[in-house]
Design an enzyme around this catalytic site. Sequence first.
Site, PDB file in Angstrom:
ATOM      1  N   LYS A 158       8.788   4.736 -10.438  1.00 27.04           N
ATOM      2  CA  LYS A 158       7.703   5.589  -9.947  1.00 27.04           C
ATOM      3  C   LYS A 158       7.311   6.646 -10.977  1.00 27.04           C
ATOM      4  O   LYS A 158       8.136   7.482 -11.373  1.00 27.04           O
ATOM      5  CB  LYS A 158       8.166   6.259  -8.647  1.00 27.04           C
ATOM      6  CG  LYS A 158       7.167   7.184  -8.018  1.00 27.04           C
ATOM      7  CD  LYS A 158       6.129   6.443  -7.230  1.00 27.04           C
ATOM      8  CE  LYS A 158       5.106   7.393  -6.611  1.00 27.04           C
ATOM      9  NZ  LYS A 158       3.989   6.657  -6.012  1.00 27.04           N
ATOM     10  N   LYS A 196       3.949   7.099  -1.375  1.00 28.96           N
ATOM     11  CA  LYS A 196       3.263   7.693  -0.228  1.00 28.96           C
ATOM     12  C   LYS A 196       2.579   6.642   0.644  1.00 28.96           C
ATOM     13  O   LYS A 196       2.439   6.840   1.855  1.00 28.96           O
ATOM     14  CB  LYS A 196       2.265   8.769  -0.673  1.00 28.96           C
ATOM     15  CG  LYS A 196       1.016   8.240  -1.360  1.00 28.96           C
ATOM     16  CD  LYS A 196      -0.232   8.508  -0.570  1.00 28.96           C
ATOM     17  CE  LYS A 196      -1.496   7.944  -1.153  1.00 28.96           C
ATOM     18  NZ  LYS A 196      -1.570   7.190  -2.350  1.00 28.96           N
ATOM     19  N   GLY A 199      -4.660  10.658  -4.835  1.00 25.68           N
ATOM     20  CA  GLY A 199      -4.727  11.754  -5.794  1.00 25.68           C
ATOM     21  C   GLY A 199      -6.083  12.426  -5.873  1.00 25.68           C
ATOM     22  O   GLY A 199      -6.181  13.647  -6.028  1.00 25.68           O
ATOM     23  N   ASN A 200      -7.150  11.631  -5.737  1.00 25.58           N
ATOM     24  CA  ASN A 200      -8.492  12.215  -5.894  1.00 25.58           C
ATOM     25  C   ASN A 200      -8.870  13.142  -4.737  1.00 25.58           C
ATOM     26  O   ASN A 200      -9.815  13.897  -4.825  1.00 25.58           O
ATOM     27  CB  ASN A 200      -9.546  11.122  -6.094  1.00 25.58           C
ATOM     28  CG  ASN A 200      -9.656  10.202  -4.891  1.00 25.58           C
ATOM     29  OD1 ASN A 200      -8.686  10.004  -4.155  1.00 25.58           O
ATOM     30  ND2 ASN A 200     -10.818   9.646  -4.683  1.00 25.58           N
ATOM     31  N   LYS A 229      -0.474  -0.211  -2.141  1.00 25.10           N
ATOM     32  CA  LYS A 229      -1.403  -0.006  -1.015  1.00 25.10           C
ATOM     33  C   LYS A 229      -1.547  -1.290  -0.208  1.00 25.10           C
ATOM     34  O   LYS A 229      -1.490  -1.276   1.020  1.00 25.10           O
ATOM     35  CB  LYS A 229      -2.771   0.444  -1.519  1.00 25.10           C
ATOM     36  CG  LYS A 229      -2.725   1.793  -2.191  1.00 25.10           C
ATOM     37  CD  LYS A 229      -4.119   2.250  -2.601  1.00 25.10           C
ATOM     38  CE  LYS A 229      -4.036   3.307  -3.677  1.00 25.10           C
ATOM     39  NZ  LYS A 229      -3.117   4.399  -3.382  1.00 25.10           N
TER      40      LYS A 229
HETATM   41  P1  ADP Z   1      -4.046   6.995  -5.356  1.00 26.29           P
HETATM   42  O1  ADP Z   1      -3.876   8.338  -5.975  1.00 26.29           O
HETATM   43  O2  ADP Z   1      -5.143   6.967  -4.349  1.00 26.29           O
HETATM   44  O3  ADP Z   1      -2.768   6.403  -4.857  1.00 26.29           O
HETATM   45  P2  ADP Z   1      -3.988   5.079  -7.554  1.00 26.29           P
HETATM   46  O4  ADP Z   1      -4.594   5.394  -8.869  1.00 26.29           O
HETATM   47  O5  ADP Z   1      -2.525   5.039  -7.427  1.00 26.29           O
HETATM   48  O6  ADP Z   1      -4.651   6.067  -6.506  1.00 26.29           O
HETATM   49  O7  ADP Z   1      -4.532   3.654  -7.072  1.00 26.29           O
HETATM   50  C1  ADP Z   1      -5.916   3.366  -6.914  1.00 26.29           C
HETATM   51  C2  ADP Z   1      -6.480   2.710  -8.177  1.00 26.29           C
HETATM   52  O8  ADP Z   1      -5.994   1.379  -8.299  1.00 26.29           O
HETATM   53  C3  ADP Z   1      -7.968   2.513  -8.181  1.00 26.29           C
HETATM   54  O9  ADP Z   1      -8.641   3.686  -8.503  1.00 26.29           O
HETATM   55  C4  ADP Z   1      -8.148   1.413  -9.239  1.00 26.29           C
HETATM   56  O10 ADP Z   1      -8.411   1.973 -10.507  1.00 26.29           O
HETATM   57  C5  ADP Z   1      -6.788   0.740  -9.301  1.00 26.29           C
HETATM   58  N1  ADP Z   1      -6.752  -0.702  -9.033  1.00 26.29           N
HETATM   59  C6  ADP Z   1      -5.832  -1.533  -9.590  1.00 26.29           C
HETATM   60  N2  ADP Z   1      -5.985  -2.789  -9.175  1.00 26.29           N
HETATM   61  C7  ADP Z   1      -7.050  -2.784  -8.330  1.00 26.29           C
HETATM   62  C8  ADP Z   1      -7.703  -3.800  -7.566  1.00 26.29           C
HETATM   63  N3  ADP Z   1      -7.301  -5.060  -7.591  1.00 26.29           N
HETATM   64  N4  ADP Z   1      -8.749  -3.440  -6.787  1.00 26.29           N
HETATM   65  C9  ADP Z   1      -9.172  -2.145  -6.750  1.00 26.29           C
HETATM   66  N5  ADP Z   1      -8.593  -1.147  -7.455  1.00 26.29           N
HETATM   67  C10 ADP Z   1      -7.537  -1.441  -8.232  1.00 26.29           C
HETATM   68 MG    MG Z   2      -1.088   5.902  -6.091  1.00 24.97          MG
END
Ligand code: ADP
Ligand code: MG
Length: 312
Positions: free
Chosen positions: A128, A212, A12-13, A274
Site C-alpha cells: 500500500k 479504504k 483522494g480528489n 475498487k
Molecule cells: P481514489 O483516491 O479515488 O482511490 P485512485 O487514484 O486510487 O483514486 O483510483 C482511481 C484511478 O484509477 C482513476 O482516476 C484512474 O486514473 C485509474 N484507473 C486505473 N485503471 C482504470 C480503469 N480500468 N478504469 C478507470 N480508471 C482506472
Molecule cells: Mg485509491
Amino acid sequence: MEKQRIVLALGGNALGTNLHEQMLAVRSTAAAIADLIEAGHEVVIAHGNGPQVGMITLALEAAGKIEAKTPYIPMSVCVAMSQGYIGYDLQNALREELKNRGIPKPVATIITQTVVDGNDPAFQNPSKPIGAFYTEDEAKEMAIRGYTMKEDAGRGYRRVVPSPKPIDIVEKDTVDALLKAGQVPIAVGGGGIPVRQVAGNRLKGTSAVVDKDFAAAKLAESIEADALIILTAVEKVAIHFGKPDEQWLDRLDSKAAEAYIKSGHFAPGSMLPKVEAALEFVTSGPNRRALITMLDKAKEGIQGKTGTTIVP
Ligand code: ADP
Ligand code: MG
C-alpha cells in the site's frame, strides 16, 4: 426513488492533497453528499487518507531528525490522527451545507477500528503506497534507510506498507445506531485503524493500512447497506483504460469482472481494489448494488443515469 442505506466511499480528489486544498475540496464534497441526504437516503461517509497520513508520517519523520526524543508513532496512530483531522473538516463542512438547506441532521466522525488477521499474507508483502511520490534515485536512498519502495502506476515511487484485508469493523453497531437515529456518521476513515485481536478482549494497533475501498465494502456489508458508492476521479470504469480502444462500462457483473481482472484491465492500487471491493459487497447478500463514479455525478449515478454499476 426508494430510501436507501448508502455507504459513500470518498477518494483522494474529494479531500485534496494539503490543508488548504482539503478545506476547499470538502465544500463541494459536502454539497454532493447533501444531495443524497436531501433525497432521503441514509448516508454513511467513508474516505481515504493517503495524502493526509503521508503528511503526518513525513512531519513525524522530520521531527525525529531534529529532536531525538520524538517518540516513534506507529502507523495505526497516524491513521487515527488522520481520521480526526479529515473528519473534523468534513463534518464541519457537511453540517454547514445541511443547515443551509434546512436539514438539521447532526454529523459526527467515529474513530473507527478495523480488525485484520495477523496471519494475512499482506504482512509478508507490503503493497500500500503511503505519502509522497519520489524519483527513482530518491526511492533507492529510502530503500537503503529501510523503507519498502515501489513504483506506483507510472506516477513515480512511493513508500509501501502492508495492506491486509478487513475482517470486521469494530464500531459497526455505532454507525448503525446513528443511521437509525437519522444522523450522518463519518466512519472507517483511511480504511479504519488496523487492529488485531490479541489476548482476551484486547485489540492492538498494527503497522499497516487497510484499503479504504475494502473497508467501506466491509462496513456496507456489516450494516446491511443497500448500496456502496465509490466516488473517484473517473465517471466510469474502463477496459483498455488509457488506450485507443478504451471502452467505458455501464454495467459489470462478477463473471465479466473476474475475466477483466485476470487480463489486467484494472490497475492494482487504484481501480483494482475498487472493482474487487464492489464485487465483495454485491456478492455478500441479496439486493446489494455497487456503483463506481465521480463525486459530482453521485446523484445521477444513484438514479442509474451514469457510472459503472457492479452486479453479482
Ligand atoms: P481514489 O483516491 O479515488 O482511490 P485512485 O487514484 O486510487 O483514486 O483510483 C482511481 C484511478 O484509477 C482513476 O482516476 C484512474 O486514473 C485509474 N484507473 C486505473 N485503471 C482504470 C480503469 N480500468 N478504469 C478507470 N480508471 C482506472
Ligand atoms: Mg485509491
